[in-house]
Design a protein around this motif. Structure first.
Motif, PDB file in Angstrom:
ATOM      1  N   THR A 243       4.586  13.966   6.314  1.00  0.00           N
ATOM      2  CA  THR A 243       3.997  13.454   5.007  1.00  0.00           C
ATOM      3  C   THR A 243       2.552  13.478   4.969  1.00  0.00           C
ATOM      4  O   THR A 243       1.928  13.933   4.106  1.00  0.00           O
ATOM      5  N   LEU A 244       2.066  13.014   6.145  1.00  0.00           N
ATOM      6  CA  LEU A 244       0.503  13.035   6.306  1.00  0.00           C
ATOM      7  C   LEU A 244       0.181  14.646   6.291  1.00  0.00           C
ATOM      8  O   LEU A 244      -0.980  15.036   5.809  1.00  0.00           O
ATOM      9  N   ALA A 245       0.778  15.405   6.991  1.00  0.00           N
ATOM     10  CA  ALA A 245       0.637  17.101   7.038  1.00  0.00           C
ATOM     11  C   ALA A 245       0.416  17.623   5.617  1.00  0.00           C
ATOM     12  O   ALA A 245      -0.510  18.339   5.434  1.00  0.00           O
ATOM     13  N   ILE A 246       1.395  17.064   4.576  1.00  0.00           N
ATOM     14  CA  ILE A 246       1.072  17.535   3.039  1.00  0.00           C
ATOM     15  C   ILE A 246      -0.011  17.444   2.946  1.00  0.00           C
ATOM     16  O   ILE A 246      -0.716  18.040   2.200  1.00  0.00           O
TER      17      ILE A 246
ATOM     18  N   ASN B  62      -1.255  10.033   2.326  1.00  0.00           N
ATOM     19  CA  ASN B  62      -1.750   9.430   3.339  1.00  0.00           C
ATOM     20  C   ASN B  62      -1.028   7.770   3.343  1.00  0.00           C
ATOM     21  O   ASN B  62      -0.567   7.329   4.529  1.00  0.00           O
ATOM     22  N   LEU B  63      -1.201   7.196   2.242  1.00  0.00           N
ATOM     23  CA  LEU B  63      -0.622   5.923   2.256  1.00  0.00           C
ATOM     24  C   LEU B  63       0.694   5.898   2.533  1.00  0.00           C
ATOM     25  O   LEU B  63       1.285   5.164   3.234  1.00  0.00           O
ATOM     26  N   MET B  64       1.322   6.865   1.754  1.00  0.00           N
ATOM     27  CA  MET B  64       3.025   6.931   2.122  1.00  0.00           C
ATOM     28  C   MET B  64       3.194   7.157   3.413  1.00  0.00           C
ATOM     29  O   MET B  64       4.064   6.634   3.904  1.00  0.00           O
ATOM     30  N   GLY B  65       2.693   8.191   4.095  1.00  0.00           N
ATOM     31  CA  GLY B  65       2.786   8.442   5.399  1.00  0.00           C
ATOM     32  C   GLY B  65       2.634   7.295   6.365  1.00  0.00           C
ATOM     33  O   GLY B  65       3.177   6.890   7.208  1.00  0.00           O
ATOM     34  N   ASP B  66       1.415   6.464   6.260  1.00  0.00           N
ATOM     35  CA  ASP B  66       1.022   5.303   6.937  1.00  0.00           C
ATOM     36  C   ASP B  66       2.403   4.437   6.874  1.00  0.00           C
ATOM     37  O   ASP B  66       2.841   3.890   7.707  1.00  0.00           O
ATOM     38  N   GLY B  67       2.811   4.221   5.559  1.00  0.00           N
ATOM     39  CA  GLY B  67       3.909   3.288   5.291  1.00  0.00           C
ATOM     40  C   GLY B  67       5.328   3.523   6.056  1.00  0.00           C
ATOM     41  O   GLY B  67       5.823   2.813   6.524  1.00  0.00           O
ATOM     42  N   LEU B  68       5.413   4.885   5.735  1.00  0.00           N
ATOM     43  CA  LEU B  68       6.683   5.463   6.650  1.00  0.00           C
ATOM     44  C   LEU B  68       6.433   5.330   8.185  1.00  0.00           C
ATOM     45  O   LEU B  68       7.460   5.246   8.996  1.00  0.00           O
ATOM     46  N   ARG B  69       5.422   5.628   8.581  1.00  0.00           N
ATOM     47  CA  ARG B  69       5.054   4.967  10.110  1.00  0.00           C
ATOM     48  C   ARG B  69       5.578   3.895  10.429  1.00  0.00           C
ATOM     49  O   ARG B  69       6.050   3.525  11.570  1.00  0.00           O
ATOM     50  N   ASP B  70       4.945   3.033   9.715  1.00  0.00           N
ATOM     51  CA  ASP B  70       5.245   1.579   9.937  1.00  0.00           C
ATOM     52  C   ASP B  70       6.640   1.191  10.076  1.00  0.00           C
ATOM     53  O   ASP B  70       7.122   0.432  10.953  1.00  0.00           O
TER      54      ASP B  70
ATOM     55  N   LEU C  86       0.790  -1.062   0.003  1.00  0.00           N
ATOM     56  CA  LEU C  86       0.065  -0.171  -0.146  1.00  0.00           C
ATOM     57  C   LEU C  86       0.883   1.573  -0.087  1.00  0.00           C
ATOM     58  O   LEU C  86       0.637   2.176  -0.836  1.00  0.00           O
ATOM     59  N   ALA C  87       1.880   1.270   0.828  1.00  0.00           N
ATOM     60  CA  ALA C  87       2.721   2.205   0.775  1.00  0.00           C
ATOM     61  C   ALA C  87       3.495   2.590  -0.530  1.00  0.00           C
ATOM     62  O   ALA C  87       3.655   3.732  -0.891  1.00  0.00           O
ATOM     63  N   LEU C  88       3.852   1.402  -1.268  1.00  0.00           N
ATOM     64  CA  LEU C  88       4.497   1.774  -2.465  1.00  0.00           C
ATOM     65  C   LEU C  88       3.462   2.359  -3.371  1.00  0.00           C
ATOM     66  O   LEU C  88       3.891   3.300  -4.385  1.00  0.00           O
TER      67      LEU C  88
END
Lengths: 322, 299
Positions: free
Chosen positions: B223-226, B283-291, B36-38
């Motif tokens: 990332t999420l804030a963007i 959002n997907l990228m941010g979630d992936g980064l968080r994980d 998903l992050a990708l």
């Protein structure tokens, strides 16, 4: 004759307890309560005691990582307590610390090279090339290899990390090293390796150690003199051999009898301590140990015993000997 | 130097060819495994490329008005249809990516810089510095953020640049608080005590030791804030407080389209989709980064 490197006089640390809406001070935890001792050049002074007796706080106060409430720390004729922050920072070149937890004391985002080079940068030692050279040499000295320099701390075992911690402390060629339980987080098999390393380094670099530990066996192995702390106070201090052969203070005797003997045939009278260590926020009046002492007398409940030289070179704070 | 200590002890051996991995490299490795992050990263990269190569991709300019083709439905000539001035919506959406990404990225960078500085000061020095800065954050957070943004734009005057400033300001307390709490926990770590014991100055400890160890949640939050900033910019644009008239800001396009919503829904659908996709990507990228960066931050 022996030369005194560090002298501690009447050192105290009281942490305030605040409470209420206005944050008024309602009391204080007497983590370290009036201790005095000295360390000779080239010797190892062991500091032992139960958890919470103030031995780590003492170590940190010597480095001024915690500011003392009262008292003096005289290092090479300078009173560290009155130094400005910047002067103190420079003095740390000559006194370094090895920490207890090798997993927490190394910055996880720095390579070993960076960790070891930083003390040199901070104190302006050497050029970039010389510093790299010194880092590689130091890695060899503590029993690692120069190819370890590019790695990160999480790629090492506990014993190796502690070697890195020791190497960091040695980088600036300090005179005094304060080792705060440097082996208690390690496996027993690794402990002896690190202890031997510390002893070898002491000979090689003419180091003076203050070795803080709760393990009497470890302290006996490495120390020339040993101080025993209880509830923020120094109760006994003397040569290591003498302390183990002829302990004077009842607390020291109880501690020593708790050291296991690796021989099931040997029967020994155990002087088990009963009760818990009292709260340092509200220590007992008189001798701090009287609540657990088998030989408690009336005077112990009212008067605090001073640390006195009972025999030449053997100090104890106990009314039994007055 | 004599190496007398070497012989008595067995130096524990690590194989020399073992791969050296930095904490960042390990995070990247676990990020790569998150599909998903990708996908999210792919969407973000797609929009970034769109923004960069807009002049090559867009068939028409942003303000090429052709009254003969007003409000035409999507066709081969105009993929996304045309608006009430006969402008090609596809071209405007493509150019709009420039505005939205620009506002999102720079607004967030501004809030990160100011927020981090304040947060670090509050966390490291504590006491009255902390109280002062934290209370300012509290006051700012007490306002609904979009209202605060509207108020700031109203004071500065409506323009895209002022919208960006307003969005940056309203996001400062989020980053400030985040970094403050990180600093509070990191500064108690033993390696910070060790850095002090080595003899480092405060500034070095702050910027070489505390800050790098506090960055992971900031990157995630950034990332999420963007994504949020893009929505806020669109909202300000929709309210007429953002981009000026011919600029194809997505929110502004929505506002202009709302009177033709029934007869020409494509004027609204495509800018809306663009906003939705970009935000989803971030959002997907941010979630992936968080994980990947901070597994403990989940939930």
């Amino acid at each position: 004759m022996t030369e005194v490197l560090l002298k501690v006089d009447g050192l105290k640390k009281h942490f305030p307890i605040t409470g209420g809406v206005l944050g008024k001070q309602t009391g204080s935890v007497k983590a370290v309560d009036d201790i005095s001792f000295w360390v000779n050049k080239g010797e190892t002074l062991g500091l032992v005691g139960e958890s919470g007796c103030g031995k780590s706080t003492t170590g940190r106060m010597l480095m001024r990582l915690i500011d003392p409430t009262e008292g003096q720390v005289v290092f090479e004729g300078k009173n560290l307590v009155t130094l400005s922050d910047n002067e103190m920072r420079k003095t740390r070149k000559d006194m370094q610390m090895v920490f207890q937890d090798p997993f927490a004391s190394l910055n996880p985002r720095h390579t070993v090279e960076k960790i070891l080079e930083e003390p040199l940068i901070v104190h302006g030692i050497g050029t970039k090339k010389e510093r790299k050279q010194m880092v590689n040499e130091m890695l060899e000295v503590v029993g690692l290899s120069s190819y370890h320099a590019k790695r990160y701390p999480h790629q090492f075992s506990g014993g190796q990390r502690q070697r890195i911690g020791i190497a960091r402390a040695l980088m600036t060629r300090p005179k005094l090293i304060i080792a705060d339980e440097p082996v208690s987080a390690l496996d027993v098999s690794i402990q002896s390796q690190v202890l031997n390393l510390l002893e070898d380094l002491q000979k090689e670099f003419q180091l003076t150690y203050i070795f803080i530990a709760h393990d009497l066996g470890v302290v006996k192995h490495i120390s020339d003199r040993v101080g025993v702390m209880y509830l923020g106070r120094l109760v006994e201090i003397t040569d290591a051999d003498r302390l183990y052969e002829k302990p004077l203070h009842p607390y020291t005797r109880a501690l020593l009898s708790a050291v296991p003997i690796p021989d099931p045939a040997v029967k020994r009278e155990m002087e088990l301590l009963t009760g818990d260590i009292p709260s340092p926020a509200n220590p007992p009046k008189g001798c701090a140990f009287h609540t657990r002492c088998k030989e408690c007398m009336e005077i112990c409940k009212t008067d605090r015993p001073e640390l006195r030289e009972i025999e030449p070179g053997h100090f104890a704070a106990c009314h039994l000997y007055s | 130097m004599e190496i007398s200590t070497q012989k008595q002890m067995q130096p524990p051996v690590i194989k020399a060819e073992e791969k050296v991995t930095s904490p960042w490299a390990e995070a990247w490795y676990s990020f790569k495994k998150n599909k998903l992050a990708l996908v999210g990263t792919g969407i973000v990269i797609f929009f970034i490329l769109l923004a960069i190569f807009a002049p090559l991709i867009a068939p028409e300019g942003i303000n090429d008005q052709k009254m003969s083709v007003r409000l035409q439905a999507p066709s081969a000539d105009h993929w996304f249809g045309t608006d009430d001035f006969g402008r090609d919506i596809f071209s405007r959406v493509v150019y709009g990516a420039r505005i939205s990404l620009w506002v999102g990225t720079f607004a967030v960078m501004g809030s990160i810089i100011v927020g981090c500085l304040l947060g670090i000061l509050a966390g490291y020095y504590g006491k009255w510095v902390d109280s002062l800065i934290s209370r300012i954050f509290d006051i700012m957070l007490a306002f609904p953020s979009i209202l605060l943004a509207i108020a700031i734009v109203a004071v500065l005057g409506p323009s895209l640049r002022n919208a960006l400033i307003a969005i940056a300001i309203i996001n400062i307390p989020n980053f400030g608080r985040l970094i403050r709490s990180r600093v509070l926990s990191v500064k108690e770590e033993e390696y910070i005590m060790a850095a002090k014991a080595v003899g480092m100055k405060d500034s070095r400890i702050l910027f070489q030791h505390i800050l790098p160890n506090s960055m992971a949640p900031i990157i995630v939050q950034g990332t999420l804030a963007i994504a949020t900033a893009i929505i806020e910019a669109a909202a300000l644009g929709f309210l007429g407080l953002g981009a000026d008239a011919p600029n194809p800001e997505w929110g502004k396009m929505l506002a202009d389209a709302k009177q033709f919503m029934i007869q020409a829904p494509w004027t609204m659908i495509f800018p809306g989709l663009a906003i939705m996709l970009t935000v989803l990507g971030f959002n997907l990228m941010g979630d992936g980064l968080r994980d990947a960066l901070d597994p403990r931050m989940k939930n």
